[in-house]
Write a protein that holds these residues in place. Structure first.
Motif, PDB file in Angstrom:
ATOM      1  N   ALA A   1      92.549 -28.240   1.540  1.00  0.00           N
ATOM      2  CA  ALA A   1      92.166 -27.405   2.682  1.00  0.00           C
ATOM      3  C   ALA A   1      90.764 -27.760   3.158  1.00  0.00           C
ATOM      4  CB  ALA A   1      92.237 -25.931   2.287  1.00  0.00           C
ATOM      5  N   GLN A   2      89.893 -28.075   2.219  1.00  0.00           N
ATOM      6  CA  GLN A   2      88.519 -28.443   2.591  1.00  0.00           C
ATOM      7  C   GLN A   2      88.515 -29.732   3.405  1.00  0.00           C
ATOM      8  OE1 GLN A   2      86.296 -31.066   1.601  1.00  0.00           O
ATOM      9  NE2 GLN A   2      84.709 -30.156   2.880  1.00  0.00           N
ATOM     10  N   ALA A   3      89.271 -30.723   2.953  1.00  0.00           N
ATOM     11  CA  ALA A   3      89.302 -32.010   3.665  1.00  0.00           C
ATOM     12  C   ALA A   3      89.838 -31.817   5.083  1.00  0.00           C
ATOM     13  CB  ALA A   3      90.152 -33.020   2.895  1.00  0.00           C
ATOM     14  N   LYS A   4      90.920 -31.081   5.192  1.00  0.00           N
ATOM     15  CA  LYS A   4      91.485 -30.809   6.520  1.00  0.00           C
ATOM     16  C   LYS A   4      90.482 -30.062   7.392  1.00  0.00           C
ATOM     17  CE  LYS A   4      95.025 -27.861   8.613  1.00  0.00           C
ATOM     18  NZ  LYS A   4      96.150 -26.936   8.345  1.00  0.00           N
ATOM     19  N   GLY A   5      89.875 -29.038   6.827  1.00  0.00           N
ATOM     20  CA  GLY A   5      88.920 -28.234   7.590  1.00  0.00           C
ATOM     21  C   GLY A   5      87.692 -29.028   7.986  1.00  0.00           C
ATOM     22  N   GLY A   6      87.211 -29.863   7.078  1.00  0.00           N
ATOM     23  CA  GLY A   6      86.014 -30.648   7.384  1.00  0.00           C
ATOM     24  C   GLY A   6      86.261 -31.641   8.500  1.00  0.00           C
TER      25      GLY A   6
END
Lengths: 346, 346
Positions: B123-128
């Motif tokens: 989720a962090q990678a997608k959000g970033g």
């Protein structure tokens, strides 16, 4: 020798001989030379301590004013030593004026930068780090930041023994340059030039022949397949009409202010060209076939056929070098947080 | 066994036994667990095709709006998976609000980001990537740029077989997350926890004892030596009075808007802390001893002695992991120039 091995031997020997039936190799050797294993010179040696320091500095973002920008920002291991951008972008969103070439084999070029403003990779490294692309104006803040990272002073002392105060701009340039002089990316074309005639495929050999016959080789020659001297971009017609570059960049004129240098640029080296799009000093063209076509038109006044373009592009693919291992593998940098120091000028 | 080998055997056996005379190992095992060899879960597997795509995407700047920013901009191979900055800086000089932790071992944390806004590394990678740090607002421009690089569609198809249209934000997150789940950096502390009592030096053992006895371990525990749950920063006194952070950051309150979450942050994992200065959510403190002292004061109400601080810092040094080889070595990215696409919002 067993029967099978003997057969393979004959097939290989025959194909190698057949591969140069057209006498392409001696012809190529009139124009090109193979890459050496190292690009050191007597004036710019590559002792291991200096290369080690230079390799760390090359990947070191803490030398920039905001801690974001290292040499590897525009010369990426993942992108064959270039950055894929039309024009590079440095610290604090500083937009550079021109396209970043690959750092591979760069040290063999006669000068550095499209306008030849730096004579060597050492001068380029020093000039780049102390300039606006790194958010710096001068070396003082760089020195303060390097001196604050405990691991750097010993690396400088080892790289430049006997100096009282080795953290200098010249030494930074010499160290980064020493590392860059190890970044040799030899390709199949070098094997060909060294006598392995079948190192090039038939399509690539045909392309080499076309490259020579159409006249590309008049400028793109020597060990770098270019990288020697300046030429006007747009001999037969204005380049910006073909590339869409607006406003036109006057090239070396910006350095010398001599009218004869208007629109002159360093002849770019074509090694690794297949992997380092986009093309030209302004990155205005993304596709290699289109770049080849434009060059023939504006430099030679030729309209190449699709077949000729395809052949030349095939040959250019044989110039792709193997990425140097010490470049692809990022070194562990001396630990320490970034400290900005006094606010830098924009 | 020769006489000499026998002697070495006895010396080693004796020192290993002596090394845990104080029963530190069973005590440590009450609080900590060794790092696993992989951080995959049933919901977030790490098939090699997905890891390969994720590794390329992690180092890929062409997914950002201006072609300058990859995940590795803030998680550098040379800086132990962090960036050395107090607060990270992304595409177009976008200044992030908080300090970037190392990506090593990050996937074992209970949540991602200091305020826990993302449940997983995926989720962090997608959000970033789809957010302002990459200059993006949404996935559409990222998709257009990836689809324009001929090497990427096949990598996505191989990583997510059977999908009609695999270039999605969720798949990008899943691939980068899969790569990150391989970034295990095991340290000497893991060898210790697995029974090699003399993997820690006497100073580090003393530091571990101090770390446990002073109460640091109440929050910095488990496999990540932290990284589980939230705590108010400033239990005994306001943190910003010690760190000089002005204005104070309200932490998880910004996500939940619940008063009880004001000044709460994820407990940071302390693995690799010795090499990932500066410290705290705002990178306000550069020196590890100072950070240790402040934590004891504002969280536990303790004034540590110099000896206690030195001991804890020595122990924290044992948490430095070996850099994963597949992280230090940057992969060759699919070739192709950057094309910005439509102008992105600022």
């Amino acid at each position: 020798m067993t029967g099978r091995r003997l057969l393979i031997f004959f097939v290989l020997a025959t194909s190698a001989a057949a591969a140069d039936d057209d006498g392409l190799l001696p012809q190529a050797r009139e124009h090109f030379r193979a890459m050496p294993r190292d690009m050191a010179t007597p004036e710019a040696p590559t002792p291991p301590e200096r290369v080690r320091l230079g390799r760390a500095l090359f990947f070191e973002p803490r030398i920039s004013a905001d801690g974001t920008t290292s040499c590897s920002r525009c010369h990426l291991p993942g992108l064959q030593g270039a950055d894929g951008l039309p024009k590079s972008i440095g610290a604090r969103d500083f937009h550079l004026k021109r396209n970043a070439p690959t750092v591979f084999n760069a040290a063999i070029h006669s000068v550095q930068h499209w306008d030849g403003r730096f004579p060597t990779v050492e001068a380029q490294a020093k000039g780049g780090v102390t300039g606006p692309a790194f958010g710096n104006s001068g070396f003082a803040p760089v020195k303060a930041r390097l001196a604050a990272i405990p691991g750097y002073p010993p690396l400088f002392r080892e790289a430049f023994p006997g100096q009282d105060d080795p953290i200098t701009a010249d030494n930074l340039g010499a160290a980064v340059g020493a590392f860059e002089r190890t970044l040799v990316a030899r390709s199949r074309f070098d094997a060909f030039l060294e006598g392995k005639a079948d190192a090039l495929s038939p399509a690539e050999r045909k392309g080499l022949q076309t490259f020579v016959e159409t006249g590309c080789v008049e400028c793109h020659k020597g060990v770098g397949v270019g990288g020697e001297g300046y030429r006007k971009f747009g001999v037969k017609s204005d380049y910006w009409k073909e590339t869409g570059s607006d406003p036109p960049d006057e090239g070396r004129f910006g350095v010398t202010r001599e009218a004869a240098d208007r629109y002159k640029f360093k002849v770019p080296g074509l090694r690794d060209v297949a992997l380092t799009a986009p093309y030209f000093h302004d990155g205005s063209v993304s596709e290699l076939p289109k770049a080849v076509r434009i060059m023939a038109k504006v430099q030679l006044g030729d309209e190449l056929s699709d077949e000729e373009v395809d052949a030349i592009v095939a040959f250019l693919g044989s110039l792709t070098g193997a990425e140097p291992e010490e470049f692809q593998k990022v070194p562990a940098l001396p630990p320490g947080g970034f400290t900005a120091g006094p606010p830098a000028k924009r």
